[in-house]
Design a protein around this motif. Structure first.
Motif, PDB file in Angstrom:
ATOM      1  N   GLU A  96      41.480  32.710  55.752  1.00 36.36           N
ATOM      2  CA  GLU A  96      41.391  33.525  54.525  1.00 36.36           C
ATOM      3  C   GLU A  96      41.761  34.980  54.842  1.00 36.36           C
ATOM      4  O   GLU A  96      42.458  35.636  54.067  1.00 36.36           O
ATOM      5  N   LYS A 127      40.018  44.621  40.794  1.00 37.07           N
ATOM      6  CA  LYS A 127      39.315  43.352  40.592  1.00 37.07           C
ATOM      7  C   LYS A 127      39.578  42.424  41.782  1.00 37.07           C
ATOM      8  O   LYS A 127      40.569  42.569  42.494  1.00 37.07           O
ATOM      9  N   GLU A 179      45.353  26.161  52.450  1.00 35.09           N
ATOM     10  CA  GLU A 179      44.298  25.892  51.450  1.00 35.09           C
ATOM     11  C   GLU A 179      44.061  24.398  51.297  1.00 35.09           C
ATOM     12  O   GLU A 179      42.947  23.946  51.016  1.00 35.09           O
TER      13      GLU A 179
HETATM   14  N1  3HC Z   1      38.065  36.860  38.490  1.00 33.98           N
HETATM   15  C1  3HC Z   1      38.211  38.166  38.247  1.00 33.98           C
HETATM   16  N2  3HC Z   1      39.068  38.665  37.320  1.00 33.98           N
HETATM   17  C2  3HC Z   1      39.794  37.758  36.647  1.00 33.98           C
HETATM   18  C3  3HC Z   1      39.722  36.372  36.862  1.00 33.98           C
HETATM   19  C4  3HC Z   1      38.796  35.917  37.840  1.00 33.98           C
HETATM   20  N3  3HC Z   1      38.600  34.640  38.111  1.00 33.98           N
HETATM   21  N4  3HC Z   1      40.570  35.758  36.024  1.00 33.98           N
HETATM   22  C5  3HC Z   1      41.174  36.719  35.301  1.00 33.98           C
HETATM   23  N5  3HC Z   1      40.696  37.926  35.680  1.00 33.98           N
HETATM   24  C6  3HC Z   1      41.063  39.224  35.150  1.00 33.98           C
HETATM   25  C7  3HC Z   1      42.545  39.487  35.377  1.00 33.98           C
HETATM   26  O1  3HC Z   1      42.759  40.020  36.648  1.00 33.98           O
HETATM   27  C8  3HC Z   1      42.848  40.471  34.256  1.00 33.98           C
HETATM   28  O2  3HC Z   1      42.381  41.745  34.611  1.00 33.98           O
HETATM   29  P1  3HC Z   1      43.354  43.062  34.660  1.00 33.98           P
HETATM   30  O3  3HC Z   1      44.273  42.955  33.475  1.00 33.98           O
HETATM   31  O4  3HC Z   1      42.416  44.206  34.596  1.00 33.98           O
HETATM   32  O5  3HC Z   1      44.073  42.996  35.940  1.00 33.98           O
HETATM   33  C9  3HC Z   1      41.939  39.988  33.143  1.00 33.98           C
HETATM   34  O6  3HC Z   1      40.930  39.195  33.757  1.00 33.98           O
HETATM   35  C10 3HC Z   1      42.655  39.172  32.090  1.00 33.98           C
HETATM   36  O7  3HC Z   1      43.120  37.925  32.642  1.00 33.98           O
HETATM   37  P2  3HC Z   1      44.629  37.415  32.531  1.00 33.98           P
HETATM   38  O8  3HC Z   1      44.593  35.939  32.413  1.00 33.98           O
HETATM   39  O9  3HC Z   1      45.346  38.167  31.475  1.00 33.98           O
HETATM   40  O10 3HC Z   1      45.168  37.889  33.953  1.00 33.98           O
HETATM   41  P3  3HC Z   1      46.334  37.272  34.854  1.00 33.98           P
HETATM   42  O11 3HC Z   1      47.521  36.959  34.025  1.00 33.98           O
HETATM   43  O12 3HC Z   1      46.503  38.158  36.031  1.00 33.98           O
HETATM   44  O13 3HC Z   1      45.715  35.862  35.346  1.00 33.98           O
HETATM   45  C11 3HC Z   1      44.876  34.932  37.383  1.00 33.98           C
HETATM   46  C12 3HC Z   1      44.575  35.821  36.171  1.00 33.98           C
HETATM   47  C13 3HC Z   1      45.065  33.496  36.877  1.00 33.98           C
HETATM   48  C14 3HC Z   1      43.663  34.982  38.323  1.00 33.98           C
HETATM   49  C15 3HC Z   1      46.164  35.430  38.074  1.00 33.98           C
HETATM   50  O14 3HC Z   1      46.051  36.792  38.355  1.00 33.98           O
HETATM   51  C16 3HC Z   1      46.497  34.702  39.335  1.00 33.98           C
HETATM   52  O15 3HC Z   1      46.990  33.587  39.302  1.00 33.98           O
HETATM   53  N6  3HC Z   1      46.281  35.364  40.506  1.00 33.98           N
HETATM   54  C17 3HC Z   1      46.665  34.835  41.795  1.00 33.98           C
HETATM   55  C18 3HC Z   1      45.661  33.910  42.358  1.00 33.98           C
HETATM   56  C19 3HC Z   1      44.352  34.579  42.669  1.00 33.98           C
HETATM   57  O16 3HC Z   1      44.203  35.770  42.669  1.00 33.98           O
HETATM   58  N7  3HC Z   1      43.337  33.768  42.962  1.00 33.98           N
HETATM   59  C20 3HC Z   1      42.045  34.292  43.274  1.00 33.98           C
HETATM   60  C21 3HC Z   1      41.300  33.345  44.072  1.00 33.98           C
HETATM   61  S1  3HC Z   1      41.883  33.388  45.709  1.00 33.98           S
HETATM   62  C22 3HC Z   1      40.936  32.311  46.455  1.00 33.98           C
HETATM   63  O17 3HC Z   1      40.256  31.627  45.788  1.00 33.98           O
HETATM   64  C23 3HC Z   1      40.964  32.309  47.947  1.00 33.98           C
HETATM   65  C24 3HC Z   1      40.747  30.977  48.468  1.00 33.98           C
HETATM   66  O18 3HC Z   1      40.889  31.033  49.812  1.00 33.98           O
HETATM   67  C25 3HC Z   1      39.465  30.398  48.146  1.00 33.98           C
END
Ligand code: 3HC
Length: 336
Positions: A96, A127, A179
């Motif tokens: 990770e 975030k 993953e």
């Molecule tokens: N946690 C925190 N914030 C979240 C969220 C979550 N689960 N889901 C959505 N949000 C936030 C978004 O960041 C956005 O905030 P912002 O506009 O201030 O930046 C707001 O909520 C509105 O959501 P949207 O759907 O409009 O935002 P996105 O289009 O960015 O979609 C997402 C959100 C699906 C999480 C996308 O950003 C994404 O696919 N990101 C890449 C994957 C990722 O970051 N995954 C996180 C987990 S990583 C993980 O799990 C590690 C592993 O090893 C376990």
């Protein structure tokens, strides 16, 4: 390879003053045509500001999620029940950290710096995934994080391997392979516990009950309330919507839960023959937003741990910089 498509021609035939500088509208048309052809955008290509900002936002949030995601499981390294489980968990937590580094590097190709990104994380402005603000109360949580949290992460991240931004897409290919191992080791460790004592089975069920709804929320708000989705999908950053990914995750997980012998904690969860999908009960979005906005059970603890790690590591960064400066001075002296 970075594309050279928008570089100005060089060589003696094109004196700097005579070079034609493409207008913003020509650059925009070139970018739009690239999107139309579903080609990759590379760091040296022209891109609209909003595209760049969206990528920096998403990739940096993703990087932060990986390194904050090390903490809930790292909490169990010293208490893993056997040498084998400890070795697996150490490797997973290290993976990770590696994912975070690939992703910070991918974001840096867009013109932001690691210091800027980390400053945003440490000051609470950035975030990271809501899921990492919940505690890992028992050893079964470690297995359930592998099975469900990493399972949800893979569902969301496989489509990112086809993201329109080259460095992000390429980083995701490697991340997804790792993953997938994480998900399998979690499931396997739960299978073992489910063949154990009644207390072990109850511990697994309790962990599933606590993590299930949080994993569904992890995919982000419903499409109708997702401000970024439409544009990100038009740009090929997101390929599949939050709701569709959530649905695929539920459909994939229900049979896995049956094999494992656990109940998913949703009385409304049932197969819908007409839709060819599972229906599910309502997700508590108030709880999700409260956690995203800093008020989850572990938000403060997670940030404090990251800030302390940054401060404790200052001497290492200082030493590495001093060493690099010495090396540079030495090679300059040798070249003189
Ligand atoms: N946690 C925190 N914030 C979240 C969220 C979550 N689960 N889901 C959505 N949000 C936030 C978004 O960041 C956005 O905030 P912002 O506009 O201030 O930046 C707001 O909520 C509105 O959501 P949207 O759907 O409009 O935002 P996105 O289009 O960015 O979609 C997402 C959100 C699906 C999480 C996308 O950003 C994404 O696919 N990101 C890449 C994957 C990722 O970051 N995954 C996180 C987990 S990583 C993980 O799990 C590690 C592993 O090893 C376990």
């Amino acid at each position: 390879m970075y594309t050279q498509a928008l570089d100005l021609p060089d060589g003696p035939q094109a004196a700097p003053a005579a070079r034609a500088v493409p207008s913003d509208s020509a650059l925009q048309s070139h970018f739009d045509a690239k999107m139309e052809r579903d080609e990759k955008v590379e760091p040296r290509d022209w891109m609209p500001d909003h595209y760049r900002k969206t990528l920096v936002r998403q990739i940096s949030q993703h990087a932060h999620s990986e390194i904050v995601g090390m903490l809930p499981e790292g909490n169990w390294i010293s208490r893993a029940p056997s040498l084998k489980r400890k070795a697996i968990l150490i490797a997973k937590v290290q993976d990770e950290g590696g994912h975070g580094l690939y992703l910070y590097s991918a974001a840096e190709t867009l013109g932001t710096s690691r210091d800027q990104m980390l400053h945003a994380l440490h000051t609470g402005k950035a975030k990271y995934s809501s899921i990492f603000n919940y505690p890992t109360l028992t050893w079964a949580d470690v297995g359930v994080i592998g099975w469900l949290v990493d399972g949800a992460a893979i569902m969301n991240q496989i489509p990112l391997c086809r993201c329109s931004y080259g460095p992000y897409a390429r980083a995701m290919v490697r991340i997804c392979k790792e993953e997938s191992f994480h998900q399998r080791q979690g499931y396997e460790s739960l299978l073992v516990m489910m063949q154990g004592t009644d207390a072990q089975k109850a511990m697994v069920q309790d962990a599933v009950n606590r993590w299930w709804w949080k994993c569904l929320a992890m995919f982000g708000p419903p499409d109708a309330d997702s401000p970024n989705s439409a544009q990100s999908q038009r740009w090929g950053i997101k390929r599949i919507s939050n709701d569709d990914l959530r649905q695929s995750f539920i459909d994939a997980t229900v049979p896995q839960a049956q094999v494992l012998g656990v109940t998913l904690p949703d009385p409304d969860l049932k197969w819908n023959e007409a839709r060819q999908h599972h229906d599910h009960g309502p997700i508590d979005w108030d709880e999700f937003w409260s956690t995203v906005n800093g008020n989850g059970p572990c938000n403060k603890e997670r940030l404090a741990t990251r800030v302390a790690a940054w401060e404790d590591g200052a001497w290492v960064r200082d030493a590495a910089l001093a060493h690099a400066r010495k090396q540079q001075a030495r090679s300059l002296k040798e070249a003189a």
